[in-house]
Scaffold this active site. Sequence first.
Site, PDB file in Angstrom:
ATOM      1  N   PRO A  73      -8.218  -3.407  -1.794  1.00 17.66           N
ATOM      2  CA  PRO A  73      -8.830  -2.903  -3.029  1.00 17.66           C
ATOM      3  C   PRO A  73      -9.215  -1.418  -2.955  1.00 17.66           C
ATOM      4  CG  PRO A  73      -9.610  -5.103  -2.588  1.00 17.66           C
ATOM      5  CD  PRO A  73      -8.769  -4.716  -1.404  1.00 17.66           C
ATOM      6  N   GLU A  74      -9.896  -1.025  -1.879  1.00 20.53           N
ATOM      7  CA  GLU A  74     -10.171   0.394  -1.648  1.00 20.53           C
ATOM      8  C   GLU A  74     -10.086   0.690  -0.158  1.00 20.53           C
ATOM      9  OE1 GLU A  74     -12.131  -0.251  -5.617  1.00 20.53           O
ATOM     10  OE2 GLU A  74     -12.394  -1.267  -3.693  1.00 20.53           O
ATOM     11  N   SER A  75      -9.779   1.933   0.153  1.00 19.35           N
ATOM     12  CA  SER A  75      -9.826   2.418   1.528  1.00 19.35           C
ATOM     13  C   SER A  75     -10.687   3.671   1.563  1.00 19.35           C
ATOM     14  CB  SER A  75      -8.423   2.731   2.058  1.00 19.35           C
ATOM     15  OG  SER A  75      -7.669   1.540   2.188  1.00 19.35           O
TER      16      SER A  75
END
Length: 301
Positions: free
Chosen positions: A46-48
Amino acid sequence: MKLVNVYHVDAFTQDSFAGNPAGVVPDADTLTVQQMQQIANELNLPESAFLMASDHPEADFRIRYFTPTTEINFCGHATVGSTWLLATERGWLEKGRPIVFETNVGLIPVTLDVEDGQLKKVTMTQIAPSVREIELDQAEVARMVGIRPEDLDDRYPMKLASTGGLHLLVPVRTYEAIDRAVPLFPELEALNRKHQITTTHLFTWNGPQGYDVYTRDFAPAIGIPEDPVTGAANGALAGYFVLEGFLEKGSVHHLVVGQGHAIQRPGTLYVTVEMTGETPVIRVGGAAHVTIAGQLRLKAE
């Protein structure tokens, strides 16, 4: 060959394969923006989060957040995951003080909650919340998020709220209705893009046992059909509760928020809402688990 250390950290859980997965790259100083985006796309989480040195005198790190398709200004679960990694694998626990991140929306301090020498959870103080009106056909919103119009809870207004990203808050009567939601992602994406909304966040006070609030979050406009457990959106939701008068001002409120159960990635957030001054203070905490550690191999430039 350029080797880049990379971690997969499951946030808002103590277990692997639960909560919200975040990529964390703790040594990102030599990476270009294009490389950060390519890495986030390759990890497909989903996010890094990418950590680098900060020029700000009060910050320990500069942090940038990327979904598989775009950079975003703030991400709660990737902040929790980054802090957990620094504390447990990079020696920060021994320093005995908070970590302060410089983000695109300002400074985010994160405290380490330790018992008997063991890290139990980390808690971030988000930027001051805000709420604003949005004119929408509520039945149309219900259709887009995949619930019935009668599932909407008319005791609470549908509004936009933010602690760094803009979230459309959709009140729902029961957690069963939230779990049944099957969004029309192309239409929801178009709506979010039109109003520059980061995520659409369904919430109810009628949650499963053990939770004060239960939520579910959709973010197709930033390349995430469903975000499992969302630190930023739940922080914005807590701000909405106090700014709209659903939590008493002049008091400190503690909420246990559940999310992710509908997609078999259950997570728990511990949210504190303090409104003893002019501006609400929102703190969002949780545990994390480092599930994967490895190296990316990049071609030398």
